[in-house]
Design a protein around this motif. Structure first.
Motif, PDB file in Angstrom:
ATOM      1  N   GLN A   1      13.897  55.815  36.387  1.00 59.85           N
ATOM      2  CA  GLN A   1      15.253  55.302  36.255  1.00 59.85           C
ATOM      3  C   GLN A   1      15.921  55.281  37.622  1.00 59.85           C
ATOM      4  OE1 GLN A   1      16.147  53.950  33.646  1.00 59.85           O
ATOM      5  NE2 GLN A   1      18.365  53.925  33.445  1.00 59.85           N
ATOM      6  N   VAL A   2      16.735  54.276  37.830  1.00 60.13           N
ATOM      7  CA  VAL A   2      17.446  54.097  39.094  1.00 60.13           C
ATOM      8  C   VAL A   2      18.939  54.138  38.827  1.00 60.13           C
ATOM      9  CG1 VAL A   2      17.894  52.518  41.005  1.00 60.13           C
ATOM     10  CG2 VAL A   2      15.581  52.716  40.079  1.00 60.13           C
ATOM     11  N   GLN A   3      19.658  54.858  39.663  1.00 57.38           N
ATOM     12  CA  GLN A   3      21.112  54.909  39.553  1.00 57.38           C
ATOM     13  C   GLN A   3      21.724  54.323  40.825  1.00 57.38           C
ATOM     14  OE1 GLN A   3      19.350  58.092  39.202  1.00 57.38           O
ATOM     15  NE2 GLN A   3      18.974  57.411  37.115  1.00 57.38           N
ATOM     16  N   LEU A   4      22.801  53.590  40.638  1.00 51.19           N
ATOM     17  CA  LEU A   4      23.557  53.025  41.753  1.00 51.19           C
ATOM     18  C   LEU A   4      24.983  53.532  41.679  1.00 51.19           C
ATOM     19  CD1 LEU A   4      22.379  49.291  41.601  1.00 51.19           C
ATOM     20  CD2 LEU A   4      21.406  51.147  42.948  1.00 51.19           C
ATOM     21  N   VAL A   5      25.455  54.070  42.766  1.00 47.64           N
ATOM     22  CA  VAL A   5      26.829  54.568  42.823  1.00 47.64           C
ATOM     23  C   VAL A   5      27.560  53.859  43.958  1.00 47.64           C
ATOM     24  CG1 VAL A   5      28.310  56.569  43.193  1.00 47.64           C
ATOM     25  CG2 VAL A   5      26.177  56.809  41.894  1.00 47.64           C
ATOM     26  N   GLN A   6      28.631  53.193  43.603  1.00 49.09           N
ATOM     27  CA  GLN A   6      29.424  52.445  44.576  1.00 49.09           C
ATOM     28  C   GLN A   6      30.612  53.265  45.053  1.00 49.09           C
ATOM     29  OE1 GLN A   6      28.975  48.370  41.999  1.00 49.09           O
ATOM     30  NE2 GLN A   6      30.546  48.383  43.575  1.00 49.09           N
ATOM     31  N   SER A   7      31.057  52.952  46.263  1.00 55.05           N
ATOM     32  CA  SER A   7      32.275  53.537  46.787  1.00 55.05           C
ATOM     33  C   SER A   7      32.927  52.528  47.730  1.00 55.05           C
ATOM     34  CB  SER A   7      31.993  54.849  47.511  1.00 55.05           C
ATOM     35  OG  SER A   7      31.146  54.634  48.620  1.00 55.05           O
ATOM     36  N   GLY A   8      34.189  52.802  48.046  1.00 54.01           N
ATOM     37  CA  GLY A   8      34.944  51.889  48.895  1.00 54.01           C
ATOM     38  C   GLY A   8      35.879  51.036  48.071  1.00 54.01           C
ATOM     39  N   GLY A   9      36.350  49.973  48.673  1.00 56.15           N
ATOM     40  CA  GLY A   9      37.271  49.082  47.992  1.00 56.15           C
ATOM     41  C   GLY A   9      38.708  49.559  48.089  1.00 56.15           C
ATOM     42  N   ASP A  89      39.516  36.594  47.590  1.00 59.39           N
ATOM     43  CA  ASP A  89      38.425  37.559  47.543  1.00 59.39           C
ATOM     44  C   ASP A  89      38.701  38.674  46.531  1.00 59.39           C
ATOM     45  OD1 ASP A  89      38.216  37.280  51.113  1.00 59.39           O
ATOM     46  OD2 ASP A  89      36.861  36.375  49.631  1.00 59.39           O
ATOM     47  N   THR A  90      39.891  38.677  45.977  1.00 61.98           N
ATOM     48  CA  THR A  90      40.240  39.693  44.983  1.00 61.98           C
ATOM     49  C   THR A  90      39.308  39.600  43.787  1.00 61.98           C
ATOM     50  OG1 THR A  90      42.565  39.732  45.634  1.00 61.98           O
ATOM     51  CG2 THR A  90      42.035  40.466  43.395  1.00 61.98           C
ATOM     52  N   ALA A  91      38.668  40.719  43.476  1.00 58.40           N
ATOM     53  CA  ALA A  91      37.696  40.744  42.393  1.00 58.40           C
ATOM     54  C   ALA A  91      37.158  42.157  42.235  1.00 58.40           C
ATOM     55  CB  ALA A  91      36.536  39.785  42.689  1.00 58.40           C
ATOM     56  N   ILE A  92      36.389  42.352  41.199  1.00 59.51           N
ATOM     57  CA  ILE A  92      35.581  43.565  41.078  1.00 59.51           C
ATOM     58  C   ILE A  92      34.219  43.241  41.671  1.00 59.51           C
ATOM     59  CG2 ILE A  92      34.539  45.242  39.524  1.00 59.51           C
ATOM     60  CD1 ILE A  92      36.798  44.658  37.554  1.00 59.51           C
ATOM     61  N   TYR A  93      33.794  44.063  42.588  1.00 64.69           N
ATOM     62  CA  TYR A  93      32.525  43.847  43.282  1.00 64.69           C
ATOM     63  C   TYR A  93      31.464  44.784  42.704  1.00 64.69           C
ATOM     64  CZ  TYR A  93      34.745  40.836  46.688  1.00 64.69           C
ATOM     65  OH  TYR A  93      35.408  39.791  47.290  1.00 64.69           O
ATOM     66  N   TYR A  94      30.282  44.207  42.460  1.00 65.43           N
ATOM     67  CA  TYR A  94      29.177  44.958  41.883  1.00 65.43           C
ATOM     68  C   TYR A  94      27.955  44.864  42.798  1.00 65.43           C
ATOM     69  CZ  TYR A  94      31.837  44.531  37.517  1.00 65.43           C
ATOM     70  OH  TYR A  94      32.807  44.578  36.545  1.00 65.43           O
ATOM     71  N   TYR A 104      19.313  46.623  38.202  1.00 63.44           N
ATOM     72  CA  TYR A 104      20.211  47.758  38.057  1.00 63.44           C
ATOM     73  C   TYR A 104      21.552  47.384  38.686  1.00 63.44           C
ATOM     74  CZ  TYR A 104      15.815  50.176  37.208  1.00 63.44           C
ATOM     75  OH  TYR A 104      14.600  50.535  36.708  1.00 63.44           O
ATOM     76  N   TRP A 105      22.629  47.924  38.082  1.00 62.02           N
ATOM     77  CA  TRP A 105      23.980  47.566  38.520  1.00 62.02           C
ATOM     78  C   TRP A 105      24.784  48.810  38.863  1.00 62.02           C
ATOM     79  CZ3 TRP A 105      25.485  42.547  39.188  1.00 62.02           C
ATOM     80  CH2 TRP A 105      24.678  41.570  38.621  1.00 62.02           C
ATOM     81  N   GLY A 106      25.622  48.665  39.891  1.00 62.53           N
ATOM     82  CA  GLY A 106      26.603  49.688  40.174  1.00 62.53           C
ATOM     83  C   GLY A 106      27.752  49.605  39.176  1.00 62.53           C
TER      84      GLY A 106
END
Length: 115
Positions: A1-9, A89-94, A104-106
């Motif tokens: 299994q793979v996990q993606l964790v996003q940060s920033g924004g 550019d306003t949006a949710i970034y994945y 796999y998705w953040g």
């Protein structure tokens, strides 16, 4: 299994910059295809940039010259540097990773560009 964790924004004014990161963990090597997508209200999720494990990148026309993607192989982390941001550019970034036949998705990160 793979996990993606996003940060920033966050919230910035037009012309300013932001950086996003996407850290991969789990059963994944340090070579993988990755991409950034974004989803704005009323607009289908669109590809912003793709980045192959050989370093080939492809940007959508809207962000060419303003966005830069790069990766830290040791940290298994992909970054998206966004300069000269515009209200559109306003949006949710994945972030997205394709590895051994699976996508796999953040969790998604909100970017808001407004004066």
């Amino acid at each position: 299994q793979v996990q993606l964790v996003q940060s920033g924004g966050g919230l910035v004014q037009p012309g300013e910059s932001l950086s996003l990161s996407c850290a991969a963990s789990g059963n994944i090597s340090n070579t993988f295809y990755s991409a950034w997508f974004r989803s704005a209200p009323g607009i289908q999720r669109e590809l912003v940039v793709s980045f192959t494990d050989t370093g080939y990148t492809r940007y959508t026309d809207d962000v060419k010259g303003r966005f830069t993607v790069f990766r830290d192989l040791a940290k298994k982390t992909v970054y998206l540097r966004m300069d000269n941001l515009k209200p559109e550019d306003t949006a949710i970034y994945y972030c997205n990773v394709y590895y051994e036949g699976e996508h796999y998705w953040g969790q998604g990160t909100q970017v808001t560009v407004s004066s």
